[in-house]
Design an enzyme around this catalytic site. Structure first.
Site, PDB file in Angstrom:
ATOM      1  N   ASP A  27     -12.966  -8.973 -17.190  1.00  0.00           N
ATOM      2  CA  ASP A  27     -12.325  -9.445 -16.143  1.00  0.00           C
ATOM      3  C   ASP A  27     -10.180  -9.677 -16.759  1.00  0.00           C
ATOM      4  OD1 ASP A  27     -10.678 -11.265 -14.390  1.00  0.00           O
ATOM      5  OD2 ASP A  27     -11.272 -12.616 -14.636  1.00  0.00           O
TER       6      ASP A  27
ATOM      7  N   LYS B  44      -4.179 -10.178 -15.138  1.00  0.00           N
ATOM      8  CA  LYS B  44      -3.818 -11.235 -16.379  1.00  0.00           C
ATOM      9  C   LYS B  44      -2.917 -10.879 -17.310  1.00  0.00           C
ATOM     10  CE  LYS B  44      -8.613 -13.661 -16.629  1.00  0.00           C
ATOM     11  NZ  LYS B  44      -8.189 -14.750 -16.218  1.00  0.00           N
TER      12      LYS B  44
ATOM     13  N   ASP C 267     -17.065 -12.783 -20.383  1.00  0.00           N
ATOM     14  CA  ASP C 267     -17.082 -13.564 -18.955  1.00  0.00           C
ATOM     15  C   ASP C 267     -18.373 -13.599 -18.656  1.00  0.00           C
ATOM     16  OD1 ASP C 267     -15.163 -14.513 -17.039  1.00  0.00           O
ATOM     17  OD2 ASP C 267     -14.697 -13.038 -16.117  1.00  0.00           O
TER      18      ASP C 267
ATOM     19  N   GLU D 287     -12.264 -13.915  -9.809  1.00  0.00           N
ATOM     20  CA  GLU D 287     -13.453 -12.629  -8.727  1.00  0.00           C
ATOM     21  C   GLU D 287     -15.054 -13.106  -8.974  1.00  0.00           C
ATOM     22  OE1 GLU D 287     -12.021 -12.992 -11.715  1.00  0.00           O
ATOM     23  OE2 GLU D 287     -14.058 -12.962 -13.284  1.00  0.00           O
TER      24      GLU D 287
ATOM     25  N   ARG E   2     -16.373 -16.407  -8.769  1.00  0.00           N
ATOM     26  CA  ARG E   2     -16.570 -16.755  -7.328  1.00  0.00           C
ATOM     27  C   ARG E   2     -17.205 -16.245  -6.118  1.00  0.00           C
ATOM     28  NH1 ARG E   2     -11.057 -20.575  -6.626  1.00  0.00           N
ATOM     29  NH2 ARG E   2     -10.964 -19.760  -9.376  1.00  0.00           N
TER      30      ARG E   2
HETATM   31  N1  BES Z   1     -12.998 -15.332 -16.184  1.00  0.00           N
HETATM   32  C1  BES Z   1     -11.590 -16.147 -15.387  1.00  0.00           C
HETATM   33  C2  BES Z   1     -12.086 -17.834 -16.185  1.00  0.00           C
HETATM   34  C3  BES Z   1     -11.697 -17.718 -17.818  1.00  0.00           C
HETATM   35  C4  BES Z   1     -10.513 -18.163 -18.189  1.00  0.00           C
HETATM   36  C5  BES Z   1     -12.855 -18.240 -18.384  1.00  0.00           C
HETATM   37  C6  BES Z   1     -10.127 -18.802 -19.678  1.00  0.00           C
HETATM   38  C7  BES Z   1     -12.785 -17.760 -19.733  1.00  0.00           C
HETATM   39  C8  BES Z   1     -11.638 -18.364 -20.267  1.00  0.00           C
HETATM   40  C9  BES Z   1     -11.737 -16.650 -13.932  1.00  0.00           C
HETATM   41  O1  BES Z   1     -11.456 -15.376 -13.511  1.00  0.00           O
HETATM   42  C10 BES Z   1      -9.724 -16.484 -13.518  1.00  0.00           C
HETATM   43  O2  BES Z   1      -9.194 -15.796 -14.010  1.00  0.00           O
HETATM   44  N2  BES Z   1      -9.983 -17.847 -13.202  1.00  0.00           N
HETATM   45  C11 BES Z   1      -8.737 -18.052 -12.795  1.00  0.00           C
HETATM   46  C12 BES Z   1      -8.534 -18.260 -11.036  1.00  0.00           C
HETATM   47  C13 BES Z   1      -7.208 -18.491 -10.239  1.00  0.00           C
HETATM   48  C14 BES Z   1      -6.586 -17.202 -10.249  1.00  0.00           C
HETATM   49  C15 BES Z   1      -7.591 -18.988  -9.332  1.00  0.00           C
HETATM   50  C16 BES Z   1      -7.749 -18.822 -12.858  1.00  0.00           C
HETATM   51  O3  BES Z   1      -8.606 -19.593 -13.895  1.00  0.00           O
HETATM   52  O4  BES Z   1      -6.865 -19.284 -14.049  1.00  0.00           O
HETATM   53 ZN    ZN Z   2     -13.226 -13.904 -14.361  1.00  0.00          ZN
HETATM   54 MN    MN Z   3     -10.755 -13.752 -13.389  1.00  0.00          MN
END
Ligand code: BES
Ligand code: ZN
Ligand code: MN
Length: 531
Positions: free
Chosen positions: A304, A311, A322, A383, A385
């Site tokens: 991811d 990111k 992920d 992504e 969800r």
């Molecule tokens: N895979 C990430 C969430 C994550 C963060 C998992 C840290 C493990 C460790 C997920 O896809 C993500 O990026 N979520 C975002 C959602 C936001 C953009 C609404 C997040 O939590 O920042």
């Molecule tokens: Zn993710």
């Molecule tokens: Mn993500």
């Protein structure tokens, strides 16, 4: 009894990392856990392992028998203040020919009043790791906590096997030579039980625990494996191998099939990557329509990057993990098959790589999913969800008794609970209760959070049915609400395990790195389904 652990050489083979790396993988694994009926004081092994509760000055039971054989050496150590039986404490004694084994290790169980399953697991893990550090080839141990610890024999033996296997876990497959001071695992660990009535109970328990720990170890390996070597295609190959070994039905839908099914939301994530997406389907008792069907669905983002909503670079490597939800589902299905659980269990793992590029989805884009509902992209980094939206639509075809999804979904989950528990949301109280009970016995902790209607407000879109991000406030609540939007009338629970996939801290039964979270939880859930 002999439970032979297979090794993981094919990961190395896939890498065409031959020689030392492949060898390391073969060496690392404790080969066998056996049950022997007899006295621990008479066990022929390189090391004998007994235990002591904190505050005990005259050991009884098996530890007492070893102490007697040693002419009171354990009592003397306690009296001298060299050993108190605290949690995590160990004491090594030499037997000078008084026992067949040359060495005795005493592991502290902590205070008897605070003793529980977790303490039993940790004691086993501490002892096993110490045994490996000592370089012993064979070890004989008693079951921790079955006596004054007050645990049922089977429960305590299960904890012993889990602690031993999971504590010894290492992921060293990709080094070109062994690290300094590297020691192989022992060849075998024997569980020694004096009571002839208990020994057979232990044999059954060992078989169960071996099936489960094998699943946890698989999930850890899948998550630890770097993303260049754990693409959706490779993950599907691994799932196929699990299916082959455990008698599951396997299918992996490719890009064309997913598009034909109308999985437009899932495909939006997969669009840019050169790596083909795979929608993995595993079925245990797949043709048994007479049994209740439980569907487990796991997020399988093999990497991811965030996509166009990129990111920050720091710590981005963690996003190789992920796909931990998918790993938990694949491994749990393997356990269900191995244990021949009397249930129909379906594992769904929508897998994709989330990368930016010329064909990538963009914030503001709108997509239609399999259930016909539309969704606006706010962040391409939300992504997980999106994958689950289409997986939950697909799940409906099984007319499931329950659907549980599991995902490394939000950073907000880590903020809320830290690396100490995953969050669970449910639209059904009995299902939530089942999961919380399973969390209790498995040590895969869960904490329930609400699905307030207000969270739906945050994900209302100007242009589509729903949008994929609701902003900063309760990022976890609105993510769960988003997924709920795509459920189709069945009892459903959602587990956000973001903080649980890769551990930063080393714990006795959980070495730093991938945890295998979810496998024991799902096993406990499925095992308890009929009761
Ligand atoms: N895979 C990430 C969430 C994550 C963060 C998992 C840290 C493990 C460790 C997920 O896809 C993500 O990026 N979520 C975002 C959602 C936001 C953009 C609404 C997040 O939590 O920042
Ligand atoms: Zn993710
Ligand atoms: Mn993500």
């Amino acid at each position: 009894m002999r439970v032979v652990f297979d090794t993981n050489v094919f990961v190395a083979a896939m890498l065409s990392l031959k020689g030392p790396a492949a060898q390391l993988l073969e060496w690392r694994i404790l080969v066998e856990i056996r049950v022997i009926q007899g006295s621990i004081a008479e066990a022929a092994a390189d090391l004998v392992i007994v235990n002591l509760f904190q505050g005990v000055t005259t050991p009884a039971g098996a530890t007492g028998a070893v102490d007697a054989a040693l002419g009171g050496a354990i009592q003397a150590a306690i009296a001298a203040g060299d050993f108190a039986g605290k949690t995590g404490e160990t004491l090594l004694l030499y037997t000078h020919g008084k026992l067949p084994a040359p060495r005795v290790l005493i592991v502290g169980l902590g205070e008897a009043t605070r003793f529980n399953l977790t303490a039993a697991r940790n004691a086993a893990a501490t002892a096993a790791r110490r045994a490996r550090d000592l370089g012993v080839r064979t070890a004989a141990t008693i079951v921790h906590g079955a006596g004054i610890g007050g645990l049922e024999s089977a429960v305590a033996a299960n904890a012993l096997v889990e602690g031993t296997r999971l504590g010894l876990y290492r992921f060293e497959g990709y080094r070109s030579k062994p690290p300094k001071d590297w020691k192989p695992d022992p060849d075998w660990v024997a569980i020694v039980e004096l009571d002839p009535a208990r020994a057979p109970i232990y044999e059954t328990t060992v078989a169960r625990a071996e099936a489960v720990t094998k699943g946890v170890i698989l999930a850890r390996d899948l998550v630890n494996t770097p993303a260049n070597l754990m693409t959706p295609t490779i993950l599907a190959e691994r799932a196929a191998a699990v299916a082959e070994e455990t008698g599951l039905r396997f299918q992996a839908l490719g890009r064309a099939e997913c598009k034909a099914l109308g999985m437009g939301i899932y495909m939006a994530v997969a669009e840019e990557s050169e790596q083909d997406p795979k929608f993995i389907i595993l079925e245990h008792n797949g043709d048994r329509d007479d049994l209740p069907a439980v569907v487990l669905a796991g997020k399988g983002v093999t990497f991811d990057s965030g996509g166009i909503s990129l990111k920050p670079g720091e710590e981005m490597w963690r996003m190789k993990g992920d796909m931990a939800g998918a790993a938990a589902v694949i491994a749990a299905l393997g356990v269900a098959g191995r244990l021949k659980l009397p249930l129909r269990v379906i594992g769904l793992a929508p897998c994709a790589e989330n990368l930016p590029g010329g064909r990538a989805q963009k914030p503001g884009d709108v997509f239609r999913g399999m259930a016909g509902k539309t969704m606006e992209v706010i962040s391409t980094d939300a992504e997980g969800r999106m994958l689950l939206a289409d997986a939950l639509a697909y799940a409906a075809r099984y007319r499931p008794a329950a659907v549980v999804d599991i995902a490394t979904l939000t950073g907000a989950q880590s903020i809320a609970l830290g690396p100490h528990a995953a969050a669970v949301f449910a639209n059904d109280d009995p299902l939530a209760a089942r999961l919380l009970a399973a969390a209790e016995t498995s040590d895969d902790r869960l904490w329930r959070l609400p699905l307030y209607e207000e969270y739906a407000e945050a994900i209302k879109s100007q242009v589509a049915d729903v949008k994929n991000s609701g902003g900063r406030y309760s990022g976890i609540g609105s993510s769960a609400k988003f997924i709920e939007h795509f459920t189709e009338g069945y009892p459903w629970a959602h587990i956000d395990m973001a903080s649980m996939s890769l551990a930063e801290e080393d714990k006795p039964a959980q070495p730093k790195g991938a945890t295998g979270y979810g496998v024991r939880l799902f096993t406990a859930l499925l095992e308890g389904w009929g009761s």
